[in-house]
Design an enzyme around this catalytic site. Structure first.
Site, PDB file in Angstrom:
ATOM      1  N   ASP A 175       0.860  -1.178   0.000  1.00  0.00           N
ATOM      2  CA  ASP A 175       0.000   0.000   0.000  1.00  0.00           C
ATOM      3  C   ASP A 175       0.900   1.231   0.000  1.00  0.00           C
ATOM      4  O   ASP A 175       1.628   1.467   0.971  1.00  0.00           O
ATOM      5  CB  ASP A 175      -0.905   0.018   1.243  1.00  0.00           C
ATOM      6  N   CYS A 233     -12.869  -8.803  -3.127  1.00  0.00           N
ATOM      7  CA  CYS A 233     -14.078  -8.307  -2.459  1.00  0.00           C
ATOM      8  C   CYS A 233     -14.064  -6.773  -2.450  1.00  0.00           C
ATOM      9  O   CYS A 233     -14.697  -6.147  -1.600  1.00  0.00           O
ATOM     10  CB  CYS A 233     -14.153  -8.827  -1.026  1.00  0.00           C
ATOM     11  N   ARG A 235     -13.543  -3.852  -5.714  1.00  0.00           N
ATOM     12  CA  ARG A 235     -14.270  -3.349  -6.865  1.00  0.00           C
ATOM     13  C   ARG A 235     -13.924  -4.198  -8.082  1.00  0.00           C
ATOM     14  O   ARG A 235     -12.759  -4.475  -8.349  1.00  0.00           O
ATOM     15  CB  ARG A 235     -13.922  -1.880  -7.142  1.00  0.00           C
ATOM     16  N   ASP A 259     -16.238 -11.654  -5.384  1.00  0.00           N
ATOM     17  CA  ASP A 259     -17.525 -11.167  -4.881  1.00  0.00           C
ATOM     18  C   ASP A 259     -18.056 -10.038  -5.749  1.00  0.00           C
ATOM     19  O   ASP A 259     -19.224  -9.674  -5.634  1.00  0.00           O
ATOM     20  CB  ASP A 259     -17.387 -10.687  -3.437  1.00  0.00           C
ATOM     21  N   GLU A 264     -22.366  -6.586 -13.143  1.00  0.00           N
ATOM     22  CA  GLU A 264     -23.013  -7.393 -12.107  1.00  0.00           C
ATOM     23  C   GLU A 264     -24.501  -7.496 -12.407  1.00  0.00           C
ATOM     24  O   GLU A 264     -25.158  -6.456 -12.494  1.00  0.00           O
ATOM     25  CB  GLU A 264     -22.803  -6.771 -10.723  1.00  0.00           C
ATOM     26  N   HIS A 283     -21.916  -9.959  -4.975  1.00  0.00           N
ATOM     27  CA  HIS A 283     -21.588  -8.709  -4.278  1.00  0.00           C
ATOM     28  C   HIS A 283     -22.250  -8.713  -2.890  1.00  0.00           C
ATOM     29  O   HIS A 283     -22.968  -7.789  -2.513  1.00  0.00           O
ATOM     30  CB  HIS A 283     -22.059  -7.500  -5.090  1.00  0.00           C
TER      31      HIS A 283
END
Length: 328
Positions: A175, A233, A235, A259, A264, A283
């Site tokens: 990160d 999980c 975007r 997910d 979608e 989702h």
């Protein structure tokens, strides 16, 4: 003085009684079921606040039309569908709801990781198909010998790190906005390429930004450890799905647990469907009874604060402060 007006662009629950209760009887609430800004702009042109779930994108065109709007409050976490620069230029505060489902998404990520590692979804399907064969899941590795790489190390990812470390999994994370040792959470900070090369599981926890859209593409998949598994999980658009299909077809990746996808839901003939190596969820990572209540109450709470002249808790475009229409 005219009555204050709040427009809800869209919602997915049974009623807006909670919103009306939080905002109070003196505020007019107009609840809509729209998908685009063109569909809600007529009603929202004279609104003092806009509550938003999925309808969008919300662009500079909308900001220009909503001349009285002081705040756009997203029910969820991501604000990638809102033009933040245009909102700031217009003096409109944008808020989100960053904590309502942190525990749920962390739990769901771990559930997908464990299912992918132990191939429980595959074994369930084989039993239902009449096969009683443990070797249908071969090869399977001991979890405590595996390494997890977290792309993004925010609130959710740090909880995933803690949960997975309890299984003896080694945790790496990348990160650019978090310093090593900044938080008390398991894991070693590494650069992106090192994470890709060493991780048996790569779990995505980055926001959707211009620089992360399509981040996981052919070049990135080529750098991943052969046989690795991708978990998302976050975007769907962070993953280039055509590249993912190619990585699975080539055998570079052993599987994926998703997910969230684009679109979608996926079309019935999409090549990610009907693969034993891919787990697909609708989702659902955000959901629990408790998270649902916090989802529905968070955004109207922010609107109520702004319309009372109080500072909202979660302002995303902080550059607007000091020159916002709300006087904050």
């Amino acid at each position: 003085m005219s009555r204050l007006k709040v427009v809800i662009s869209d919602y997915v629950w049974d009623s807006v009684d909670m919103e009306r209760r939080i905002l109070g009887p003196d505020i007019e609430v107009v609840a809509l079921h729209t998908k685009t800004e063109d569909e809600f702009l007529e009603a929202a042109a004279d609104c003092d606040a806009l509550l938003n779930t999925y309808a969008g994108p919300i662009t500079a065109k909308a900001m220009a039309r909503m001349g009285r709007c002081k705040i756009i409050a997203r029910y969820g976490i991501g604000v990638d569908t809102i033009d933040l620069d245009a909102a700031t230029d217009a003096g409109i505060i944008v808020t989100n709801n960053p904590t309502y489902c942190v525990e749920e998404v962390a739990d769901h990520t771990v559930a997908l990781l464990l299912s992918a590692a132990r191939k429980t979804a595959l074994l369930d399907r084989t039993v239902r198909d009449g096969r009683w064969d443990v070797m249908a899941a071969a090869p399977m590795r001991r979890l405590s010998t595996q390494t997890l790489g977290l792309v993004g190390f925010g609130n959710i990812a740090r909880r995933v790190a803690t949960r997975m470390a309890a299984f003896g999994v080694a945790v790496l994370w990348y990160d650019p906005f978090v310093k090593a040792g900044q938080f008390q959470a398991p894991g070693e900070k590494v650069d992106f390429d090192t994470l890709l090369a060493r991780a048996d599981f790569v779990s995505i926890h980055s926001p959707l930004l211009p620089e992360t859209r399509g981040l996981f593409n052919d070049a990135v998949f080529a750098k991943m450890r052969p046989g690795a598994i991708l978990v998302n999980c976050a975007r769907g658009a962070v993953v280039d799905q055509d590249s993912l299909v190619r990585a699975l077809d080539s055998g570079r990746l052993a599987g994926a647990a998703l997910d969230t996808t684009v679109p979608e839901p996926l079309p019935a003939d999409h090549p990610l469907r009907n693969r034993d190596t891919v787990i697909l969820n609708p989702h659902a990572a955000w959901y629990s009874v408790e998270a649902f209540a916090e989802l529905q109450s968070g955004a109207p709470g922010e609107v109520a604060r702004a319309l009372r002249g109080e500072m909202p808790l979660h302002v995303v475009n902080r550059k607007v402060l000091g020159r916002s229409r709300a006087g904050l």
